[in-house]
Design an enzyme around this catalytic site. Sequence first.
Site, PDB file in Angstrom:
ATOM      1  CD  GLU A 158      60.909  48.475  34.743  1.00 15.23           C
ATOM      2  OE1 GLU A 158      60.094  49.382  34.493  1.00 15.23           O
ATOM      3  OE2 GLU A 158      62.137  48.672  34.866  1.00 15.23           O
ATOM      4  CG  HIS A 237      68.397  49.838  39.405  1.00 17.24           C
ATOM      5  ND1 HIS A 237      69.459  50.146  38.590  1.00 17.24           N
ATOM      6  CD2 HIS A 237      67.399  49.408  38.585  1.00 17.24           C
ATOM      7  CE1 HIS A 237      69.128  49.917  37.328  1.00 17.24           C
ATOM      8  NE2 HIS A 237      67.882  49.467  37.292  1.00 17.24           N
ATOM      9  CD  GLU A 266      67.541  47.371  33.966  1.00 12.76           C
ATOM     10  OE1 GLU A 266      67.353  48.464  34.549  1.00 12.76           O
ATOM     11  OE2 GLU A 266      66.692  46.853  33.218  1.00 12.76           O
ATOM     12  CG  ASP A 268      72.522  51.436  39.123  1.00  3.64           C
ATOM     13  OD1 ASP A 268      71.709  50.986  39.957  1.00  3.64           O
ATOM     14  OD2 ASP A 268      72.175  52.156  38.174  1.00  3.64           O
TER      15      ASP A 268
END
Length: 450
Positions: A158, A237, A266, A268
């Site tokens: 990030e 995400h 990651e 979801d």
Amino acid sequence: MSMIVRRLSRAATAGLVAAAALTAAAHSAEAADTLGSAAAGQGRYFGTAVAASHLGETDYAATLDREFSSVTPENEMKWDATEPSRGSFTFTSADRIVDHAQSQGMDVRGHTLVWHSQLPSWVSPLGASDLRTAMNAHINGLMGHYKGEIHSWDVVNEAFQDGGSGARRSSPFQDKLGDGFIEEAFRTARAADPAAKLCYNDYNTDGVNAKSNAVYNMVKDFKSRGVPIDCVGFQSHFNSNSPVPSDYRQNLQRFADLGVDVQITELDIEGSGSAQAADYTKVVEACLAVSRCTGMTVWGVTDKYSWRSGGTPLLFDGDYNEKPAYDAVLSALGGAGDPGDPGDPGDPGDGASCTATYTRTADWSSGYNGQVTITAGAEPISSWTATVTLPAQQSVSSLWNGTPTWSGNVMTVRPSWNGTLAAGASTSFGFTAAKNGSDAAPTVGSCTAS
């Protein structure tokens, strides 16, 4: 536990771990009835984020062990967890996850080495020279502890701003070391563990936008100059305000075209029912359409422990029941929720077999090149797994045409892209090994096909 003691422990348990890996591979060969086995049939892994504190919960561990082929420590490998005081490392919680994963034959993703968040308080006040030293020491300390045991590392996490600027994010590393800190981190990481895949990982880069363009340009520059980067992670995400982008697959593909693997790291998706299931299907199908998309990781096992639990974003509900999204993912991966008795005539995988043979293709005083040839049996196969056990002194510096995971001196290799073979057809993977005083030949275990 010291690194030396840990290595000895790894060597002592290598046989058990290799057996677990072969058990997992055999499961995938019998029937693609779980997320991990179905993904393996597509030449990919399917993983989840894991919290060490939940491993003692029976349903949590059972669901993890049954369904997933890769784990990512959720917080246990971050800087504040592993080096809370300068030069003083603690690995207890991370070791618990790695040990559990290896006992089940799972891969491990390392997350994360350099990140602006979850830093211990001693890092930010450092001056530039001290910060550079501390950053490299942290990378070496963490990667050195797990050398040979981590499939992929999120080296830098990030580092770019949201919005339309495409600029770097303000952080102690960016502000004091400048743009070059990312390159330096990757070069340090390559030296620390040459066998691990090195990834850049970020969020809101899933479609083509200013942020993903900035990351793309960085990766393109790194590849042109030989900076060691192997993969790019897309956190993915999603919710109603940030849905799966229409150009998701195209974005993954353009990064893959730069010569790096892409990983969904990651995942979801907030929601429920058929709508959530449809969005998960889009993501899986996008990964399967990109040959260098090597795997997918959902950010948690169960909704009740998700960082976004109110949005019920995962594949298992709070009682570990399979949701419609689970069924959709399994179906998209080519799996079947009710495979029946895998021994019944006509079941997928009946008769699938392969053999593995070893040849030393080059030899010099300090090392050698080895090649393992995989040959399909009387029926076509869609994937294979082979193990190579090296003499204790030897180490592998590079491997090609395969994806390795390590347990002690046992290397489990799965196909990078060359998993599908016609009946009687062959493929191979190769590796360079340092002899370190031993000229003995490695031992190739049985080949498992699906």
